[in-house]
Design an enzyme around this catalytic site. Structure first.
Site, PDB file in Angstrom:
ATOM      1  N   GLU A   1     -17.649  18.625   1.116  1.00 24.55           N
ATOM      2  CA  GLU A   1     -16.797  19.234   0.087  1.00 24.55           C
ATOM      3  C   GLU A   1     -17.392  19.022  -1.306  1.00 24.55           C
ATOM      4  O   GLU A   1     -17.421  19.932  -2.139  1.00 24.55           O
ATOM      5  CB  GLU A   1     -15.384  18.653   0.174  1.00 24.55           C
TER       6      GLU A   1
ATOM      7  N   ASP B   1      -5.453   3.823   7.617  1.00 22.42           N
ATOM      8  CA  ASP B   1      -6.892   3.587   7.754  1.00 22.42           C
ATOM      9  C   ASP B   1      -7.252   2.137   8.056  1.00 22.42           C
ATOM     10  O   ASP B   1      -8.254   1.857   8.690  1.00 22.42           O
ATOM     11  CB  ASP B   1      -7.605   3.975   6.449  1.00 22.42           C
TER      12      ASP B   1
ATOM     13  N   ALA C   1      -5.427  11.543   7.006  1.00 27.50           N
ATOM     14  CA  ALA C   1      -4.067  11.514   6.471  1.00 27.50           C
ATOM     15  C   ALA C   1      -3.002  11.612   7.576  1.00 27.50           C
ATOM     16  O   ALA C   1      -2.015  10.882   7.553  1.00 27.50           O
ATOM     17  CB  ALA C   1      -3.894  12.646   5.464  1.00 27.50           C
ATOM     18  N   GLN C   2      -3.192  12.514   8.549  1.00 25.33           N
ATOM     19  CA  GLN C   2      -2.156  12.708   9.585  1.00 25.33           C
ATOM     20  C   GLN C   2      -1.884  11.441  10.393  1.00 25.33           C
ATOM     21  O   GLN C   2      -0.725  11.028  10.530  1.00 25.33           O
ATOM     22  CB  GLN C   2      -2.552  13.853  10.523  1.00 25.33           C
TER      23      GLN C   2
ATOM     24  N   GLY D   1       0.824  -1.207   0.000  1.00 23.92           N
ATOM     25  CA  GLY D   1       0.000   0.000   0.000  1.00 23.92           C
ATOM     26  C   GLY D   1       0.852   1.247   0.000  1.00 23.92           C
ATOM     27  O   GLY D   1       1.554   1.534   0.972  1.00 23.92           O
TER      28      GLY D   1
ATOM     29  N   GLY E   1       0.046   4.470   0.045  1.00 24.52           N
ATOM     30  CA  GLY E   1      -0.698   5.686   0.392  1.00 24.52           C
ATOM     31  C   GLY E   1       0.107   6.476   1.413  1.00 24.52           C
ATOM     32  O   GLY E   1       1.335   6.348   1.501  1.00 24.52           O
ATOM     33  N   PHE E   2      -0.592   7.283   2.207  1.00 23.73           N
ATOM     34  CA  PHE E   2       0.106   8.112   3.203  1.00 23.73           C
ATOM     35  C   PHE E   2       0.935   7.246   4.151  1.00 23.73           C
ATOM     36  O   PHE E   2       2.092   7.539   4.429  1.00 23.73           O
ATOM     37  CB  PHE E   2      -0.916   8.908   4.026  1.00 23.73           C
TER      38      PHE E   2
HETATM   39  C1  LIG Z   1     -12.555  11.426  -0.979  1.00 28.28           C
HETATM   40  C2  LIG Z   1     -11.688  11.459   0.251  1.00 28.28           C
HETATM   41  C3  LIG Z   1     -11.327  12.676   0.806  1.00 28.28           C
HETATM   42  C4  LIG Z   1     -10.518  12.717   1.928  1.00 28.28           C
HETATM   43  N1  LIG Z   1     -10.166  13.939   2.462  1.00 28.28           N
HETATM   44  C5  LIG Z   1      -9.335  13.989   3.501  1.00 28.28           C
HETATM   45  C6  LIG Z   1      -8.879  15.233   4.029  1.00 28.28           C
HETATM   46  O1  LIG Z   1      -9.255  16.302   3.530  1.00 28.28           O
HETATM   47  N2  LIG Z   1      -8.013  15.214   5.077  1.00 28.28           N
HETATM   48  C7  LIG Z   1      -7.580  14.048   5.643  1.00 28.28           C
HETATM   49  O2  LIG Z   1      -6.781  14.074   6.584  1.00 28.28           O
HETATM   50  N3  LIG Z   1      -7.998  12.867   5.177  1.00 28.28           N
HETATM   51  C8  LIG Z   1      -8.850  12.802   4.129  1.00 28.28           C
HETATM   52  N4  LIG Z   1      -9.267  11.591   3.653  1.00 28.28           N
HETATM   53  C9  LIG Z   1      -8.795  10.368   4.324  1.00 28.28           C
HETATM   54  C10 LIG Z   1      -7.377  10.061   3.902  1.00 28.28           C
HETATM   55  O3  LIG Z   1      -7.259  10.140   2.496  1.00 28.28           O
HETATM   56  C11 LIG Z   1      -7.035   8.675   4.407  1.00 28.28           C
HETATM   57  O4  LIG Z   1      -7.168   8.679   5.799  1.00 28.28           O
HETATM   58  C12 LIG Z   1      -5.619   8.282   4.009  1.00 28.28           C
HETATM   59  O5  LIG Z   1      -5.500   8.223   2.612  1.00 28.28           O
HETATM   60  C13 LIG Z   1      -5.270   6.930   4.609  1.00 28.28           C
HETATM   61  O6  LIG Z   1      -3.990   6.596   4.199  1.00 28.28           O
HETATM   62  P1  LIG Z   1      -3.567   5.070   4.028  1.00 28.28           P
HETATM   63  O7  LIG Z   1      -2.127   5.095   3.712  1.00 28.28           O
HETATM   64  O8  LIG Z   1      -4.031   4.294   5.188  1.00 28.28           O
HETATM   65  O9  LIG Z   1      -4.409   4.525   2.793  1.00 28.28           O
HETATM   66  P2  LIG Z   1      -4.508   5.060   1.297  1.00 28.28           P
HETATM   67  O10 LIG Z   1      -4.013   6.447   1.186  1.00 28.28           O
HETATM   68  O11 LIG Z   1      -5.896   4.767   0.898  1.00 28.28           O
HETATM   69  O12 LIG Z   1      -3.505   4.106   0.498  1.00 28.28           O
HETATM   70  C14 LIG Z   1      -3.731   2.738   0.389  1.00 28.28           C
HETATM   71  C15 LIG Z   1      -2.944   2.176  -0.786  1.00 28.28           C
HETATM   72  O13 LIG Z   1      -3.045   0.757  -0.756  1.00 28.28           O
HETATM   73  C16 LIG Z   1      -3.243   0.252  -2.051  1.00 28.28           C
HETATM   74  N5  LIG Z   1      -3.923  -1.041  -1.933  1.00 28.28           N
HETATM   75  C17 LIG Z   1      -5.168  -1.277  -1.482  1.00 28.28           C
HETATM   76  N6  LIG Z   1      -5.436  -2.595  -1.474  1.00 28.28           N
HETATM   77  C18 LIG Z   1      -4.328  -3.204  -1.936  1.00 28.28           C
HETATM   78  C19 LIG Z   1      -3.991  -4.561  -2.180  1.00 28.28           C
HETATM   79  N7  LIG Z   1      -4.836  -5.568  -1.915  1.00 28.28           N
HETATM   80  N8  LIG Z   1      -2.769  -4.843  -2.679  1.00 28.28           N
HETATM   81  C20 LIG Z   1      -1.895  -3.857  -2.963  1.00 28.28           C
HETATM   82  N9  LIG Z   1      -2.167  -2.545  -2.743  1.00 28.28           N
HETATM   83  C21 LIG Z   1      -3.365  -2.218  -2.239  1.00 28.28           C
HETATM   84  C22 LIG Z   1      -4.080   1.330  -2.738  1.00 28.28           C
HETATM   85  O14 LIG Z   1      -3.930   1.265  -4.149  1.00 28.28           O
HETATM   86  C23 LIG Z   1      -3.494   2.613  -2.142  1.00 28.28           C
HETATM   87  O15 LIG Z   1      -2.446   3.123  -2.924  1.00 28.28           O
HETATM   88  C24 LIG Z   1     -10.078  11.516   2.522  1.00 28.28           C
HETATM   89  C25 LIG Z   1     -10.438  10.294   1.967  1.00 28.28           C
HETATM   90  C26 LIG Z   1     -11.240  10.261   0.832  1.00 28.28           C
HETATM   91  C27 LIG Z   1     -11.627   8.926   0.230  1.00 28.28           C
END
Ligand SMILES: Cc1cc2nc3c(=O)[nH]c(=O)nc-3n(C[C@H](O)[C@H](O)[C@H](O)COP(=O)(O)OP(=O)(O)OC[C@H]3O[C@@H](n4cnc5c(N)ncnc54)[C@H](O)[C@@H]3O)c2cc1C
Length: 447
Positions: A167, A297, A310-311, A11, A13-14
């Site tokens: 938003e 998340d 995100a934080q 993953g 993401g953040f």
């Molecule tokens: C529309 C929207 C608006 C948002 N606005 C805000 C905001 O304004 N402020 C804020 O703080 N937060 C916001 N959030 C929440 C924030 O984006 C998330 O909390 C944050 O992205 C979580 O980070 P993460 O690294 O856990 O997951 P993510 O950023 O979701 O990254 C997960 C990664 O895992 C990959 N993945 C998933 N499943 C698999 C798999 N089986 N195999 C391989 N890779 C996989 C995905 O492709 C992705 O790249 C928002 C969320 C959404 C959906």
């Protein structure tokens, strides 16, 4: 092969990306796996969906990030974790061994079992979702302008009064007010209806009541029909059935009502808690495991759950990396502590709410500029930052003058029989009619 311990991060993401630096500094060999070629900046997805940003503005190539950090990246979809054998399996059958594993896959939509919601609503969790929604919105506007009698009306229902729903609804209100006039001049704004449905008695529940009320007023000023205390019982292709028995007409329904672990997580063999999130201990190690961490998340520490923002994801990714470094050095792990910096949400141009961790609250233009600055800061890549700055400036300065919106393509599918799509998929064997858009659709469906 090297003697360096090997960590796999699933993953990008953040959480996943923020784990890379700490692991590399600790001399750990890192493999990053993600099912996409790019990392998505979810907080600005709604801008792509409403034609303010290009899809590339909010996506960063993962390979570019990892190459600069001497980390291997491979595209793949996690399907299984063999905890005893310390191996993971990807959907294409490839297997990778690890010494340490970080699960940072984020979450997906939670439909809470509402009948028809998954089939009949559009989501806003991925870049593909955002493009699909944009195409339907723009196509809906065009469908209105294509109507010689002016009798057609378009209703967009947004489900969920959290930050994403607010938003999106606020920006849709502005699209109706400003963009229609400039881009589809023959469509009167009162033919477009934006409805926001929330089950709770208020919008933006995590915010102070004064900020919630500010957001409600700002949305109302943008013509959004806000329905609080409203439970959705069922979504059909063209209706939303709500708790008091009313059946509301809708042309596009967008689901921003909540999140849960992706269904695939059930196959990983790891302990799951509420909404399918992976259960972790205080140090972010997955419960019952010594070498697997979960961050962002997808991770749930039941005694001290972090908000799904995100934080916390950034901080948890860094913490997981630091704990792996400690384990490599033979040290004990430490518990994660979330440093709350505050929360913010924007409603539209010059309108946002900011609540700092120590209680200070800001609204209006100052809050909006803070929102803009912070989002630019956290976007990955100078090109994306510059492109986003230009596109958002253009949106908010010039969109009332035409050309201020990025229009899309015809949607790949009609949402329902009477939906505002020009042509559904052509019947098998039939020749596409008229302007050849059927051709284009058939091609895109075959891709
Ligand atoms: C529309 C929207 C608006 C948002 N606005 C805000 C905001 O304004 N402020 C804020 O703080 N937060 C916001 N959030 C929440 C924030 O984006 C998330 O909390 C944050 O992205 C979580 O980070 P993460 O690294 O856990 O997951 P993510 O950023 O979701 O990254 C997960 C990664 O895992 C990959 N993945 C998933 N499943 C698999 C798999 N089986 N195999 C391989 N890779 C996989 C995905 O492709 C992705 O790249 C928002 C969320 C959404 C959906």
């Amino acid at each position: 092969m090297t003697d360096e311990p090997h960590a796999i991060i699933v993953g990008a993401g953040f959480a996943g990306l923020s784990a890379v630096g700490g692991l590399r500094k600790a001399g750990v060999r890192v493999t990053m796996i993600d099912k996409n070629l790019y990392s998505t900046f979810q907080p600005l997805l709604y801008q792509v969906a409403t034609g303010g940003l290009n899809p590339g503005d909010i996506a960063y190539p993962i390979g570019g990030f990892t190459a600069r950090r001497r980390t291997r990246y491979t595209r793949g979809d996690l399907v299984d974790v063999d905890t005893d054998g310390r191996r993971i399996k990807l959907a294409d059958g490839r297997e990778f061994g690890y010494d340490y594993l970080v699960i940072a896959t984020g979450v997906a939509a939670n439909y809470f079992g509402v009948k028809g919601a998954e089939e009949n609503t559009l989501g806003l969790y991925t870049r593909v979702d955002a493009l699909r929604l944009r195409d339907h919105i723009m196509n809906g506007f065009e469908w209105l302008s294509d109507d010689p009698d002016g009798g057609r009306e378009l209703t967009i229902t947004v489900v969920g009064g959290g930050a994403t729903g607010v938003e999106l609804a606020g920006t849709l209100g502005e699209l109706r007010r400003d963009v229609l006039r400039a881009t589809f001049p023959d469509v009167k704004p009162d033919r477009v209806h934006i409805r926001l449905i929330e089950m709770a008695p208020a919008l933006l529940l995590p915010f102070h009541p004064k900020l919630r009320e500010y957001a409600r007023k700002q949305l109302a000023a943008r013509g959004v029909d806000i329905r609080l205390n409203t439970k959705i019982l069922e979504v059909t292709p063209d209706r939303v059935l709500i708790g008091d028995g009313q059946s509301l007409p809708t042309d596009l329904t967008v689901w921003t009502g909540g999140v849960a672990a992706p269904q695939a997580a059930a196959g990983w063999g790891l302990p799951q808690g509420k909404n399918g999130r992976i259960l972790v201990g205080p140090d972010l190690r997955v419960q019952g495991s010594d070498r697997i961490f979960a961050a962002g998340d997808i991770a749930l520490e039941p005694d001290e759950p972090s908000p799904q923002l995100a934080q916390p994801a950034l901080q948890e990714g860094r913490h997981a990396a630091a704990q792996i470094a400690r384990l490599v050095r033979g040290e004990q792990t430490q518990p994660f502590r979330y440093h709350d910096k505050g929360i913010m949400a924007t409603i539209g141009r010059n309108s946002a709410v900011v609540q700092l961790a120590r209680g200070a609250r800001i609204t209006g233009t100052l809050a909006w500029l803070a929102w803009l600055g912070l989002h630019l800061l956290y976007l990955l890549g100078y090109r994306n930052r510059i492109a986003t700055l230009i596109n958002l400036s253009w949106r908010y300065i010039a969109w009332g003058h035409g050309g201020g919106v990025i229009v899309g393509d015809e949607p790949m599918e009609a949402l329902h029989a009477s939906a505002p799509a020009h042509a559904g998929p052509p019947p098998a064997g039939s020749a596409p009619a008229g302007d050849g858009t059927g051709d284009q659709q058939a091609l895109r469906q075959a891709e």
